[in-house]
Design an enzyme around this catalytic site. Structure first.
Site, PDB file in Angstrom:
ATOM      1  N   HIS A  50       0.866  -1.185   0.141  1.00 60.16           N
ATOM      2  CA  HIS A  50       0.009   0.003  -0.154  1.00 60.16           C
ATOM      3  C   HIS A  50       0.838   1.169   0.039  1.00 60.16           C
ATOM      4  O   HIS A  50       2.144   1.174   0.241  1.00 60.16           O
ATOM      5  CB  HIS A  50      -0.777   0.192   1.261  1.00 60.16           C
ATOM      6  CG  HIS A  50      -1.895  -0.973   1.106  1.00 60.16           C
ATOM      7  ND1 HIS A  50      -3.069  -0.959   2.078  1.00 60.16           N
ATOM      8  CD2 HIS A  50      -2.441  -1.852   0.185  1.00 60.16           C
ATOM      9  CE1 HIS A  50      -3.826  -2.030   1.720  1.00 60.16           C
ATOM     10  NE2 HIS A  50      -3.521  -2.420   0.438  1.00 60.16           N
ATOM     11  N   GLU A  52       1.257   3.655   2.026  1.00 63.21           N
ATOM     12  CA  GLU A  52       1.891   3.907   3.202  1.00 63.21           C
ATOM     13  C   GLU A  52       3.130   3.107   3.710  1.00 63.21           C
ATOM     14  O   GLU A  52       4.166   3.473   4.058  1.00 63.21           O
ATOM     15  CB  GLU A  52       1.061   4.193   4.775  1.00 63.21           C
ATOM     16  CG  GLU A  52      -0.148   4.667   4.272  1.00 63.21           C
ATOM     17  CD  GLU A  52      -1.491   4.221   3.654  1.00 63.21           C
ATOM     18  OE1 GLU A  52      -2.481   4.918   3.817  1.00 63.21           O
ATOM     19  OE2 GLU A  52      -1.179   3.439   2.971  1.00 63.21           O
ATOM     20  N   SER A  77      -7.570   7.404   3.672  1.00 60.24           N
ATOM     21  CA  SER A  77      -7.683   6.960   5.020  1.00 60.24           C
ATOM     22  C   SER A  77      -7.047   5.532   5.224  1.00 60.24           C
ATOM     23  O   SER A  77      -7.115   4.521   4.323  1.00 60.24           O
ATOM     24  CB  SER A  77      -9.016   6.893   5.550  1.00 60.24           C
ATOM     25  OG  SER A  77      -9.079   6.475   6.949  1.00 60.24           O
ATOM     26  N   CYS A  79      -5.698   1.826   5.902  1.00 59.99           N
ATOM     27  CA  CYS A  79      -6.316   0.470   6.391  1.00 59.99           C
ATOM     28  C   CYS A  79      -5.841  -0.183   7.627  1.00 59.99           C
ATOM     29  O   CYS A  79      -4.691   0.382   8.376  1.00 59.99           O
ATOM     30  CB  CYS A  79      -6.174  -0.326   5.138  1.00 59.99           C
ATOM     31  SG  CYS A  79      -4.382  -1.243   5.115  1.00 59.99           S
ATOM     32  N   CYS A  82      -1.735  -0.727   7.357  1.00 58.52           N
ATOM     33  CA  CYS A  82      -1.104   0.453   7.493  1.00 58.52           C
ATOM     34  C   CYS A  82      -1.196   1.066   8.813  1.00 58.52           C
ATOM     35  O   CYS A  82      -0.020   1.649   9.313  1.00 58.52           O
ATOM     36  CB  CYS A  82      -1.414   1.421   6.243  1.00 58.52           C
ATOM     37  SG  CYS A  82      -1.063   0.710   4.624  1.00 58.52           S
TER      38      CYS A  82
END
Length: 145
Positions: A50, A52, A77, A79, A82
């Site tokens: 992801h 992040e 936002s 998950c 992350c």
């Protein structure tokens, strides 16, 4: 849009141009970007890259104190995965571009002492909503649906 969220959005745009999911992130320490990344799940056939996670990976191995003095900027936002990394490394503040497309673990982050700021930035919303409309199957795969 501030400089750091703009950098995260640029990462999201790079990911989209590569054929991936347009989510970007940057890790900032004392006003300097030390890690940049974008969602590379499709590009790398990865279950965990992801935006992040990619930014943290690209920041490299750092002393714990650096994480505790950093801010993570992300276009969407975060998950549960992350968010877990944010808490694990003690990152004290997360700035989120938007949470209309996906509401991650913001309340859990706050319950763990992380300062969470949501900007609801129109550019972040637009890039995600366009992607979701065009590629719903890839989006559903990314969020585990």
């Amino acid at each position: 849009m501030d400089l750091y969220m703009q950098a995260a959005l640029e990462e999201a745009e790079i990911g989209r141009a590569e054929g991936g999911i347009p989510i970007g992130a940057v890790l900032v320490h004392h006003g300097k970007i030390i890690g940049r990344g974008h969602n590379r799940r499709i590009q790398n056939c990865s279950p965990i890259l992801h935006g992040e996670m990619d930014a943290l990976e690209n920041a490299g191995r750092l002393p714990a104190q650096v994480y505790r003095e950093s801010v993570l900027y992300t276009t969407l936002s975060p998950c549960p995965m992350c968010s877990g990394a944010i808490v694990l490394y003690g990152i004290p503040r997360v700035v989120i571009g938007e949470h209309s497309s996906f509401m991650g673990e913001e309340e859990w982050l706050r319950s763990r002492g992380v300062a969470v700021e949501v900007l609801q930035d129109r550019s972040c919303i637009r890039i995600m909503s366009n992607f979701i409309a065009e590629f719903p199957e890839l989006w559903n795969e990314d969020i585990g649906v």
